[in-house]
Design an enzyme around this catalytic site. Structure first.
Site, PDB file in Angstrom:
ATOM      1  CG  ASP A 370      91.534 156.798  36.808  1.00 16.12           C
ATOM      2  OD1 ASP A 370      92.382 157.510  37.369  1.00 16.12           O
ATOM      3  OD2 ASP A 370      91.585 156.486  35.601  1.00 16.12           O
ATOM      4  CD  GLU A 406      92.008 161.296  38.940  1.00 19.14           C
ATOM      5  OE1 GLU A 406      93.209 161.582  39.062  1.00 19.14           O
ATOM      6  OE2 GLU A 406      91.596 160.339  38.236  1.00 19.14           O
TER       7      GLU A 406
END
Length: 730
Positions: A370, A406
């Protein structure tokens, strides 16, 4: 204001407070070792080791089996290389513990030690209990005139989760990683709780847990669908935000970690971490990989006004990136209040130790990171040679698992798609946006469409990276489901109780004439065809496809594009399928089988469209509806919405200069509102074309023979894939 635990102005009150608490003892403690970090049982006792560069003393606090009564405090006797450590010879797995860490309370210089706050071990392998919000969780006194510069003396122990010593033993038997090659990888993003809460085959008492994920019916769906890798939204121990609980909601997705080694207790049906291992073993036995979505960019402790739960009270100045001009405040590149400082060697060690633990002890096959740009940012910006990225590449364990970034955050230079080093795969949001715009019928999309279909080589085709580096997706957990993408023009997040202000406004969605559900058969038919178009585009494009649980049978969140707080039917997968859902599921299974059956749809080398004189082949040719090569004028015509992508199976799949023998395929797309007649091109060594799949006729048999020069009527807003039938060898 600067105070410490030794010169606090409320010292008399502190003495009275301590007299009512368990007293420290040294009768059973030995020096132990400074490694490994955490609480580790060796069969005879438990070694405790905790990093802190600025603490003056650490107390190990022991609790009853329920974690409710503090029984004893034991000072860790030794300090070696910034590690406090000690060994309890009579300790065993199941021991419940926490830490109290002493040191200066001096927020202006980055120090927030407060020994009245019980702290979670950052290396805890299991958590007991859940966080109960209380003012005593904060290192400062809420409402005090000095704000976070004040010092709070209330004991937080009754309100925080406790750490638990585990027995790591587990009989894995013949389990081993599935090691799905990247070209055959199809990612399936899902949520442990949301995926299983409504599944009819899952017993009520197991729903929402790791045990539910290993139920035969759950795994059977994944296997029959044809995906290879199950990517689980965060399962690390996390905290429910106080403001969400006050509104009757939770941090459902779990992007609010407080520990990186322990699974969240809510996902354990039987209270034992081996349940996670059993789930992995069941997945592997079925040929499925397990990938974890991990959040190493921040913790649940928030900014300077947040609670003191773990790292803030252990060594705030080391764990977090602080404002260089005023260390009272945090760098907030994550948008959640704080940012972990992976440039610090011990924080870097904690994160890489965590990754190795999940890869080796828990047999996880890979990780999706993330806001990964944060993990590669120094104070002066993102650096692909950041210590963390280098560590992952050279580590003998981590370089063998799947690493997915990401590649963006809200910090300076936060958008880094295509800039991660070799060995990393990256979410490609440009694929999402281009495909949404193209099928919506926006003007001027053909050039970008071609770029995305060939693996986005302009971003990824360098340093020997392959097309799988681009993780392609149409939808993700964050945003509309595929059904809602074709059913709503606008987000409808009213259930989140934020006045519909949360969630993205840039969805590139289209409701096809009516906002939300409708009984209009033409609109519903077009929506279904568009969903088939999206899936076909995703699965026939070069790169690594990622899909979201439930999209394969048109799951809806009723227009909510930010269900992060919806632990409810909005966020759960509904397994009651209508006829349209069943039909879409059947179609998606066909698409996946085609992708796996035809190597030309999943090549490692990028399709570049250059003629190879040595073997006399061009790997990809872009065709106009006339069957001829696209001209510059046609590429630049913003109203042009139809083209063909001819992928020659004779092109080499590797660097060896010889002809390949894969099937030659022709992909024709038409996002125009009207039909287009497409002239079937003549190809050397070919005889005729056969349609493999048509999004306008999802049940077609694909036996039709189309001669060179004949015209095929491509339905408005549809996609057709053809295979070249070659001459029979004499």
């Amino acid at each position: 204001m600067s105070t410490s635990h030794d010169n606090n102005p409320a010292k008399d009150k502190e003495s009275t407070f301590k007299a009512e608490q368990p007293q420290p003892t040294v009768s059973r403690i030995r020096e132990g070792l400074p490694f490994p970090l955490g609480a580790n049982w060796d069969g005879l006792g438990v070694n405790f080791a905790l990093f802190s560069a600025h603490a003056t003393k650490v107390e190990l606090c022991l609790f009853d089996k329920n974690g409710e009564i503090e029984l004893e405090r034991i000072e860790l006797p030794e300090y070696t290389d910034e590690i406090f450590h000690g060994y309890l010879a009579d300790a065993h797995p199941g021991l419940i513990y926490g830490y109290r860490v002493y040191g200066p309370y001096d927020p202006k210089n980055g120090h927030r030690f407060n020994h009245h706050k019980l702290l979670i071990d950052p290396y805890a392998k299991q958590l007991v209990g859940s966080l109960k919000w209380s003012e005593s969780l904060f290192g400062y006194t809420i409402g005090h005139p000095d704000g976070d510069l004040s010092f709070d003396e209330r004991d937080s122990a009754p309100f925080v989760p406790k750490s638990k010593v585990i027995d790591p033993a587990y009989t894995w038997g013949r389990d081993q990683r599935v090691n799905v090659p990247w070209d055959k990888t199809i990612l399936y993003e899902t949520h442990v709780r949301g995926f299983t809460m409504c599944h009819p085959d899952v017993p009520q008492k197991l729903r929402g847990t790791f045990s539910a994920m290993m139920v035969e019916g759950v795994i059977d769906h994944l296997c029959k669908l044809g995906v290879s890798s199950v990517e689980l939204l965060p399962i690390h121990g996390f905290v429910n935000d106080q403001h969400l609980l006050q509104k009757g909601m939770t941090n459902y997705w779990g992007y609010n970690s407080i520990t990186f080694f322990a699974p969240d207790p809510r996902y354990l049906a039987h209270g034992k971490i081996n349940e996670f291992k059993e789930m992995v073993a069941h997945m592997h036995h079925a040929g499925l990989e397990v990938i974890l979505d991990v959040v190493y960019n921040h913790t649940a402790e928030g900014n300077e006004l947040g609670p003191t739960l773990s790292m803030r009270g252990i060594d705030n100045a080391s764990y977090y990136r602080l404002n260089a001009d005023d260390k009272r405040y945090y760098i907030n590149d994550s948008g959640t209040g704080n940012t972990l400082d992976l440039s610090h060697p011990c924080v870097l060690q904690m994160v890489t130790d965590s990754l190795r633990y999940w890869a080796t002890e828990m047999h996880v096959d890979g990780f999706r990171f993330d806001l990964a740009t944060i993990l590669g940012r120094y104070r002066d910006g993102f650096d692909e040679r950041h210590s963390f990225l280098v560590a992952c590449r050279q580590d003998p364990v981590l370089r063998q698992v799947k690493l997915i970034a990401e590649p963006w955050d809200i910090g300076p230079g936060g958008y880094q798609v295509g800039h991660f080093p070799p060995g990393w795969m990256e979410w490609n949001d440009k694929f999402r946006d281009t495909m949404r715009a193209f099928w919506k019928g926006d003007e001027g999309q053909l050039g970008d469409f071609a770029e995305r279909m060939t693996g986005s080589g302009q971003m990824f085709n360098h340093r020997g990276r392959q097309s799988c580096s681009s993780v392609n997706f149409i939808t993700a957990h964050d945003g509309f489901t595929l059904h809602d993408l074709v059913s709503y023009n606008d987000k409808h997040n009213e259930a989140n109780d934020e006045n519909n202000q949360d969630g993205s406004n840039n969805n590139l969605s289209w409701n096809h004439g009516v906002e939300g559900p409708t009984n209009d058969p033409e609109i519903n038919a077009l929506r279904l065809r568009q969903m088939r178009n999206f899936f076909a585009t995703l699965l026939f494009a070069q790169g690594t496809p990622m899909m979201v649980a439930g999209d394969e049978f048109a799951r809806t969140q009723h227009g909510n594009n930010n269900a992060y707080c919806q632990d409810s039917e909005i966020g759960w997968v509904n397994w009651v399928l209508d006829e349209d859902g069943k039909a879409l599921l059947k179609f998606v299974k066909r698409l996946i089988k085609l992708r796996l059956a035809y190597p030309m749809l999943r090549r490692g080398r990028f399709l570049v469209g250059e003629y190879n004189e040595e073997i006399g082949v061009k790997d990809v040719t872009w065709l106009a509806p006339t069957g001829e090569d696209m001209t510059t004028e046609q590429w630049e015509d913003g109203n042009n919405r139809c083209l063909g992508m001819l992928m020659d199976g004779r092109a080499q799949a590797t660097g060896i200069h010889r002809r390949g023998d894969d099937a030659t395929l022709l992909l024709v797309v038409n996002s125009h509102h009207d039909v287009v007649n497409f002239k079937m091109p003549q190809v050397p060594e070919g005889v005729y074309w056969t349609p493999l799949i048509d999004t306008n006729q999802p049940d077609s048999s694909g036996k039709e023979q189309l001669e060179f020069g004949s015209e095929f009527t491509v339905t408005a807003r549809s996609l057709v894939l053809f295979e070249l039938h070659r001459e029979e060898a004499s």
